[in-house]
Design an enzyme around this catalytic site. Structure first.
Site, PDB file in Angstrom:
ATOM      1  N   CYS A  18      14.235  -2.261  21.756  1.00  0.00           N
ATOM      2  CA  CYS A  18      13.963  -3.413  22.643  1.00  0.00           C
ATOM      3  C   CYS A  18      13.935  -4.750  21.914  1.00  0.00           C
ATOM      4  CB  CYS A  18      12.628  -3.211  23.372  1.00  0.00           C
ATOM      5  SG  CYS A  18      11.181  -3.462  22.331  1.00  0.00           S
ATOM      6  N   ALA A  68     -15.325  13.790  -5.557  1.00  0.00           N
ATOM      7  CA  ALA A  68     -14.808  14.936  -4.797  1.00  0.00           C
ATOM      8  C   ALA A  68     -13.824  15.754  -5.623  1.00  0.00           C
ATOM      9  CB  ALA A  68     -14.117  14.427  -3.530  1.00  0.00           C
ATOM     10  N   HIS A  70      -6.838   7.503  12.055  1.00  0.00           N
ATOM     11  CA  HIS A  70      -6.472   6.092  11.945  1.00  0.00           C
ATOM     12  C   HIS A  70      -4.986   5.876  11.703  1.00  0.00           C
ATOM     13  CE1 HIS A  70     -10.905   5.234  10.659  1.00  0.00           C
ATOM     14  NE2 HIS A  70     -10.783   5.436  11.953  1.00  0.00           N
ATOM     15  N   ASN A 102     -20.177  12.401  -2.255  1.00  0.00           N
ATOM     16  CA  ASN A 102     -19.936  10.987  -2.508  1.00  0.00           C
ATOM     17  C   ASN A 102     -20.741  10.592  -3.744  1.00  0.00           C
ATOM     18  OD1 ASN A 102     -19.800   8.121  -2.379  1.00  0.00           O
ATOM     19  ND2 ASN A 102     -19.502   8.233  -0.157  1.00  0.00           N
ATOM     20  N   ASP A 155      -3.009   7.566   4.163  1.00  0.00           N
ATOM     21  CA  ASP A 155      -2.096   7.716   3.016  1.00  0.00           C
ATOM     22  C   ASP A 155      -1.268   9.001   3.048  1.00  0.00           C
ATOM     23  OD1 ASP A 155      -5.004   8.406   0.888  1.00  0.00           O
ATOM     24  OD2 ASP A 155      -3.851   9.789   2.134  1.00  0.00           O
ATOM     25  N   ARG A 181       0.839  -1.225   0.000  1.00  0.00           N
ATOM     26  CA  ARG A 181       0.000   0.000   0.000  1.00  0.00           C
ATOM     27  C   ARG A 181       0.855   1.250   0.000  1.00  0.00           C
ATOM     28  NH1 ARG A 181      -4.193  -0.773   4.733  1.00  0.00           N
ATOM     29  NH2 ARG A 181      -4.922   1.270   4.033  1.00  0.00           N
TER      30      ARG A 181
HETATM   31  C1  BV8 Z   1     -12.834   1.138  18.127  1.00  0.00           C
HETATM   32  C2  BV8 Z   1      -6.697   1.954   9.374  1.00  0.00           C
HETATM   33  C3  BV8 Z   1     -13.085   0.938  20.455  1.00  0.00           C
HETATM   34  C4  BV8 Z   1      -6.071   0.659   9.001  1.00  0.00           C
HETATM   35  C5  BV8 Z   1      -9.102   1.621   9.624  1.00  0.00           C
HETATM   36  C6  BV8 Z   1     -16.399  -5.376  17.036  1.00  0.00           C
HETATM   37  C7  BV8 Z   1     -15.155  -5.421  17.664  1.00  0.00           C
HETATM   38  C8  BV8 Z   1     -14.361  -4.289  17.799  1.00  0.00           C
HETATM   39  C9  BV8 Z   1     -14.792  -3.090  17.283  1.00  0.00           C
HETATM   40  C10 BV8 Z   1     -16.013  -3.074  16.630  1.00  0.00           C
HETATM   41  C11 BV8 Z   1     -16.828  -4.178  16.511  1.00  0.00           C
HETATM   42  N1  BV8 Z   1     -17.960  -3.824  15.826  1.00  0.00           N
HETATM   43  C12 BV8 Z   1     -17.881  -2.534  15.504  1.00  0.00           C
HETATM   44  C13 BV8 Z   1     -16.733  -2.061  15.996  1.00  0.00           C
HETATM   45  C14 BV8 Z   1     -16.230  -0.774  15.870  1.00  0.00           C
HETATM   46  C15 BV8 Z   1     -15.311  -0.801  14.643  1.00  0.00           C
HETATM   47  C16 BV8 Z   1     -16.184  -0.522  13.443  1.00  0.00           C
HETATM   48  O1  BV8 Z   1     -16.648   0.591  13.284  1.00  0.00           O
HETATM   49  N2  BV8 Z   1     -16.430  -1.543  12.592  1.00  0.00           N
HETATM   50  C17 BV8 Z   1     -17.292  -1.324  11.453  1.00  0.00           C
HETATM   51  C18 BV8 Z   1     -16.769  -2.112  10.247  1.00  0.00           C
HETATM   52  C19 BV8 Z   1     -18.711  -1.715  11.847  1.00  0.00           C
HETATM   53  N3  BV8 Z   1     -14.382   0.281  14.855  1.00  0.00           N
HETATM   54  C20 BV8 Z   1     -13.195   0.014  15.425  1.00  0.00           C
HETATM   55  O2  BV8 Z   1     -12.778  -1.092  15.671  1.00  0.00           O
HETATM   56  C21 BV8 Z   1     -12.396   1.258  15.764  1.00  0.00           C
HETATM   57  N4  BV8 Z   1     -11.954   1.152  17.125  1.00  0.00           N
HETATM   58  O3  BV8 Z   1     -14.028   1.171  17.968  1.00  0.00           O
HETATM   59  O4  BV8 Z   1     -12.221   1.044  19.369  1.00  0.00           O
HETATM   60  C22 BV8 Z   1     -13.377  -0.529  20.630  1.00  0.00           C
HETATM   61  C23 BV8 Z   1     -12.325  -1.354  20.944  1.00  0.00           C
HETATM   62  C24 BV8 Z   1     -12.604  -2.711  21.159  1.00  0.00           C
HETATM   63  C25 BV8 Z   1     -13.912  -3.206  21.041  1.00  0.00           C
HETATM   64  C26 BV8 Z   1     -14.945  -2.327  20.678  1.00  0.00           C
HETATM   65  C27 BV8 Z   1     -14.680  -1.003  20.469  1.00  0.00           C
HETATM   66  C28 BV8 Z   1     -11.178   1.346  14.864  1.00  0.00           C
HETATM   67  C29 BV8 Z   1     -11.627   1.702  13.464  1.00  0.00           C
HETATM   68  C30 BV8 Z   1     -10.398   2.003  12.608  1.00  0.00           C
HETATM   69  C31 BV8 Z   1     -10.050   0.826  11.746  1.00  0.00           C
HETATM   70  N5  BV8 Z   1      -8.949   1.185  10.849  1.00  0.00           N
HETATM   71  N6  BV8 Z   1      -8.065   1.968   8.869  1.00  0.00           N
HETATM   72  C32 BV8 Z   1      -5.839   0.568   7.512  1.00  0.00           C
HETATM   73  O5  BV8 Z   1      -6.200   1.492   6.756  1.00  0.00           O
HETATM   74  O6  BV8 Z   1      -5.259  -0.458   7.107  1.00  0.00           O
HETATM   75  S1  BV8 Z   1     -10.672   1.837   9.042  1.00  0.00           S
HETATM   76  C33 BV8 Z   1     -10.725   1.854   7.367  1.00  0.00           C
HETATM   77  O7  BV8 Z   1     -12.104   2.145   7.091  1.00  0.00           O
HETATM   78  C34 BV8 Z   1      -9.934   2.960   6.690  1.00  0.00           C
HETATM   79  O8  BV8 Z   1      -9.246   3.826   7.569  1.00  0.00           O
HETATM   80  C35 BV8 Z   1     -11.029   3.787   6.042  1.00  0.00           C
HETATM   81  O9  BV8 Z   1     -10.691   5.092   6.000  1.00  0.00           O
HETATM   82  C36 BV8 Z   1     -12.142   3.544   6.978  1.00  0.00           C
HETATM   83  C37 BV8 Z   1     -13.496   3.927   6.519  1.00  0.00           C
HETATM   84  O10 BV8 Z   1     -13.613   3.486   5.203  1.00  0.00           O
HETATM   85  P1  BV8 Z   1     -13.819   4.653   4.112  1.00  0.00           P
HETATM   86  O11 BV8 Z   1     -12.727   5.653   4.246  1.00  0.00           O
HETATM   87  O12 BV8 Z   1     -15.189   5.145   4.228  1.00  0.00           O
HETATM   88  O13 BV8 Z   1     -13.544   3.888   2.780  1.00  0.00           O
HETATM   89  P2  BV8 Z   1     -14.570   2.946   2.011  1.00  0.00           P
HETATM   90  O14 BV8 Z   1     -13.773   2.199   0.998  1.00  0.00           O
HETATM   91  O15 BV8 Z   1     -15.422   2.213   2.980  1.00  0.00           O
HETATM   92  O16 BV8 Z   1     -15.552   3.978   1.280  1.00  0.00           O
HETATM   93  C38 BV8 Z   1     -15.038   4.844   0.284  1.00  0.00           C
HETATM   94  C39 BV8 Z   1     -16.177   5.782  -0.063  1.00  0.00           C
HETATM   95  O17 BV8 Z   1     -15.699   6.714  -1.021  1.00  0.00           O
HETATM   96  C40 BV8 Z   1     -17.368   5.095  -0.684  1.00  0.00           C
HETATM   97  O18 BV8 Z   1     -18.564   5.549  -0.065  1.00  0.00           O
HETATM   98  C41 BV8 Z   1     -17.324   5.542  -2.149  1.00  0.00           C
HETATM   99  O19 BV8 Z   1     -18.621   5.682  -2.696  1.00  0.00           O
HETATM  100  C42 BV8 Z   1     -16.664   6.871  -2.026  1.00  0.00           C
HETATM  101  N7  BV8 Z   1     -15.953   7.329  -3.222  1.00  0.00           N
HETATM  102  C43 BV8 Z   1     -15.368   6.578  -4.186  1.00  0.00           C
HETATM  103  N8  BV8 Z   1     -14.806   7.392  -5.103  1.00  0.00           N
HETATM  104  C44 BV8 Z   1     -15.036   8.679  -4.695  1.00  0.00           C
HETATM  105  C45 BV8 Z   1     -15.761   8.631  -3.496  1.00  0.00           C
HETATM  106  N9  BV8 Z   1     -16.159   9.732  -2.829  1.00  0.00           N
HETATM  107  C46 BV8 Z   1     -15.828  10.923  -3.373  1.00  0.00           C
HETATM  108  N10 BV8 Z   1     -15.120  11.047  -4.526  1.00  0.00           N
HETATM  109  C47 BV8 Z   1     -14.713   9.952  -5.203  1.00  0.00           C
HETATM  110  N11 BV8 Z   1     -14.019  10.080  -6.351  1.00  0.00           N
END
Ligand code: BV8
Length: 257
Positions: free
Chosen positions: A153, A234, A122, A216, A107, A73
């Site tokens: 370490c 965007a 993130h 979006n 990124d 990536r």
């Molecule tokens: C947390 C970094 C407290 C890594 C990322 C069960 C167990 C544990 C946690 C959970 C659980 N159930 C739910 C949760 C909470 C969980 C969560 O929300 N899960 C979701 C899936 C339901 N969240 C977490 O775990 C967070 N921590 O809650 O801690 C906790 C702790 C323990 C237990 C409970 C709670 C941590 C979340 C962070 C995860 N890390 N990334 C990496 O990148 O490798 S998240 C990852 O998703 C990316 O960062 C990304 O940014 C993020 C969101 O995705 P999007 O950015 O929206 O990207 P996506 O592809 O989805 O969508 C793109 C969009 O762009 C689309 O809508 C598309 O239409 C649009 N698009 C396309 N082209 C264009 C456009 N828009 C405009 N212009 C264009 N040209």
């Protein structure tokens, strides 16, 4: 030319706004050629689901695989350039005193475009940290071992990003929540609005009475709640919006190295 008209009330509100907050997701980097988080991965990674790789468990089970996914990536991002959407946000930052840019992206393209005030909820692809100390590591000796080890370490290094199930950086999240709670206008740009707690931020702004705008090409769970949903890329909508609100005279964003 924007693919969709910019609503007049939004133009008027932005001209007078002193506090604006923007939340971006992977979509704002799509036009830079960086695949979004949930679109299908390619090549070697096609068979992996990002949500399964971006977890502590995946790293624990196969640190080499996860480290190499992030290296792949990084290479994709190194070949990418900020796009007109990133640059438009740099221009917006220059025109609004209380401007806060919050990103879920790892990124680093907002900073490369010239944005200064960036809250990386993130983490960042290009930073590594010690698995045991949980502290950043800038440099480490060349080694055949993948992942490399902490020079302090000897524990494994890991990407300095927030995985699913991990807490977000408290300071950045607090600042993001404060910005969302006080914004006059809040933008949600290029995010599927599925990942929490980032996905809560637009609702914080709505509850505080802000004008909330989504940009979006696709609908999201937020679309029915916002003041305006601008359906298009965007990289086209943001430059047209900035020009319509502030004219073409807004200084271009320098591209930081
Ligand atoms: C947390 C970094 C407290 C890594 C990322 C069960 C167990 C544990 C946690 C959970 C659980 N159930 C739910 C949760 C909470 C969980 C969560 O929300 N899960 C979701 C899936 C339901 N969240 C977490 O775990 C967070 N921590 O809650 O801690 C906790 C702790 C323990 C237990 C409970 C709670 C941590 C979340 C962070 C995860 N890390 N990334 C990496 O990148 O490798 S998240 C990852 O998703 C990316 O960062 C990304 O940014 C993020 C969101 O995705 P999007 O950015 O929206 O990207 P996506 O592809 O989805 O969508 C793109 C969009 O762009 C689309 O809508 C598309 O239409 C649009 N698009 C396309 N082209 C264009 C456009 N828009 C405009 N212009 C264009 N040209």
């Amino acid at each position: 030319m924007s693919p969709c008209p910019i609503p007049a009330p939004l133009v008027t509100r932005l001209r007078a706004a002193r506090r604006v907050a923007v939340l971006t997701g992977a979509g704002i980097s799509a036009e830079s050629g960086v695949p979004t988080f949930r679109e299908a991965q390619t090549g070697l990674w096609a068979r992996y689901n990002p949500e399964e790789l971006a977890t502590p468990d995946a790293f624990h089970r196969n640190p080499k695989l996860v480290w190499e996914w992030y290296a792949w990536r990084q290479e994709r991002v190194r070949q990418a350039e900020p796009n007109p959407g990133h640059v438009a946000l740099v221009k917006m930052e220059r025109r609004i005193a209380g401007f806060t840019l919050i990103t879920q992206n790892v990124d680093g393209l907002h900073r490369r475009a010239g944005s200064h005030q960036v809250l990386e909820l993130h983490g960042n692809l290009f930073r590594a940290k010690c698995l045991d100390e949980d502290r950043p590591v800038e440099n480490w000796p060349d080694s055949e071992e993948i992942p490399p080890r902490c020079p302090r370490c000897g524990a494994l290094l890991r990407p300095d990003v927030v995985w699913f199930g991990e807490m977000l950086p408290a300071g950045a999240l607090r600042a993001a929540e404060q910005a969302a709670a006080t914004a006059e206008v809040f933008f949600s740009i290029g995010t599927s609005a599925l990942v929490y707690p980032a996905a809560d931020l637009p609702f914080t702004a709505l509850r505080a009475g802000a004008m909330v705008v989504e940009i979006n090409p696709q609908p999201t769970p937020l679309s029915s709640q916002v003041s305006f949903s601008l359906n298009g890329p965007a990289g086209e909508i943001l430059p047209a919006l900035v020009e319509q609100v502030w004219g073409a005279s807004v200084p271009a964003g320098g591209t930081d190295t």
